[in-house]
Design an enzyme around this catalytic site. Sequence first.
Site, PDB file in Angstrom:
ATOM      1  N   ASP A  68      -4.109  -0.003   7.684  1.00  0.00           N
ATOM      2  CA  ASP A  68      -5.123  -0.038   6.634  1.00  0.00           C
ATOM      3  C   ASP A  68      -6.163   1.046   6.845  1.00  0.00           C
ATOM      4  O   ASP A  68      -6.694   1.208   7.950  1.00  0.00           O
ATOM      5  CB  ASP A  68      -5.802  -1.417   6.612  1.00  0.00           C
ATOM      6  CG  ASP A  68      -6.830  -1.542   5.505  1.00  0.00           C
ATOM      7  OD1 ASP A  68      -6.508  -1.173   4.358  1.00  0.00           O
ATOM      8  OD2 ASP A  68      -7.955  -1.992   5.787  1.00  0.00           O
ATOM      9  N   ASP A 105      -8.376   3.709  -0.179  1.00  0.00           N
ATOM     10  CA  ASP A 105      -8.121   2.327   0.217  1.00  0.00           C
ATOM     11  C   ASP A 105      -6.646   1.978   0.069  1.00  0.00           C
ATOM     12  O   ASP A 105      -6.150   1.791  -1.045  1.00  0.00           O
ATOM     13  CB  ASP A 105      -8.976   1.381  -0.631  1.00  0.00           C
ATOM     14  CG  ASP A 105      -8.967  -0.046  -0.109  1.00  0.00           C
ATOM     15  OD1 ASP A 105      -8.192  -0.332   0.827  1.00  0.00           O
ATOM     16  OD2 ASP A 105      -9.744  -0.868  -0.631  1.00  0.00           O
TER      17      ASP A 105
END
Length: 509
Positions: free
Chosen positions: A389, A192
């Site tokens: 992301d 992440d």
Amino acid sequence: MSEDYHVTTQFFVHKNSSSHLSHNQKPDMISSLVYLFLSLLSYSHSTTAIASTTTTTTTTSTLDVASSVQKTLDILNPSFLRKQSEKTKTETKTTSLSFTLHPRSSIHHNQHYHDYESLTLARLARDSHRVTSLITKLNFAISGANKSETNPVYKPDYLTTPVTSGLSQGSGEYFARVGLGTPAQSYYMIIDTGSDLTWLQCKPCSNCYQQTDPIYDPSGSSSYNVLPCTSKQCESLDMSACESNTCLYQVSYGDGSFTVGDFVTETVSFNSGSVPSVAVGCGHDNEGLFAAAAGLLGLGRHPLSFPSQIKSTSFSYCLVDRDSANASTLDFNSVPPANSITVPLLQNPKMKSFYYVGLTGISVGGRPLPIPPSIFAIDGSGKGGAVVDSGTAVTRLHTQAYNSLRDEFTQQARSLKRTNGYGLFDTCFDFSAMTSVKVPNVAFIFAGGKTVSLRPENYLIKVDSSGKFCLAFAPTADALSIIGSIQQQGTRVGYDMGNSVVSFSPNDC
């Protein structure tokens, strides 16, 4: 090109002058005019040929429909996935400071999905929650609120944030295989780039979700150490508390997910080698969209993020097709490939953890869209900008930018058969009668004119097994644009914090 034209023009004039000087006589007016006309005509043809040669660009690419549809069947076939996974173990190339990286579907059984359409709907639901989490985190930072004051660490009994029913299949599409403890035990952890803290579920559990691996047991590791409340790591936490001189942490993700537990240090092992005393959360109460993974590997830009703690100034990953059983790697301190396209890595003073990039535009079929660059800029309040992301799947664009992309794409693809929208996608096509199809190219344009072209599979994705494909972008009313993992698939993406650049290396998995 204008300089070349100027030189060519001078050449013709000089040649003309030399001709009448050598004859040492006054040229006939009509003959000279005819000669000049023919010379200019010849020049015009030559420059036109040069211009057409240098400006010719490919405006379409071929989407392999048959192969894409076959993957929707294979991903729901457990025996196929097992065979592919075994093959991948012997083919994946690793370096010393690297983790093996797997798409979620290759390690988490999909039997409870009766078809690919239901799997797609579950993915889109998780993705919407992910975007909500990022935007909530950003807005909270922009507001300037003190997390420690507004969200103290509660005892587990008082944490009653609900988890949306039906979404417990898990968040995040890519898992790293991480070694933890002494002796090392391996765990699947979500990668992440939008989070900082690394954590995993720990025994004893007051509330733990189901995961693929056995839950980490601190009593079985000789390198496990609890951090005291006065430690630098504890003081660096956004939300912390102290109990019997043991540092407690809490992370809330804005989508109803959270983890609470002891803040500790452990030895982390890579494919080769290890790093001692890495601060991680040992979660005893964990709820939310994490099922299948043992925890989360925080790759953000905070001092407590995993790259920061192991003194890594760069890292890179390559995300394989999420419907594949293949694997790739997450590498630290690696040199980017020679064919890398580097773009500026920016920083938002209000949100220093996210990886902002200097996105300035988008092109379709080689045509830059009429999108003001300010659409992708960070404003004075910290809003806006574009981030890369790993946890978001579908790229989100400001509504104005999305509408421009959709309208130009559908105009250039007007010969293709349209069909109804699907979920958050409003632009879909029926390719059921085709094995392949030519589609307009799509590319991101970054500061300095750097262009990163996408493969058709990066922007037209299948949503069922019948040949329905949708444009894999979605509009957002929020000012933040997010380049998601679908658009990153098949490309090695590198984050070089030391040189403030992000690199894209196509076809490098």
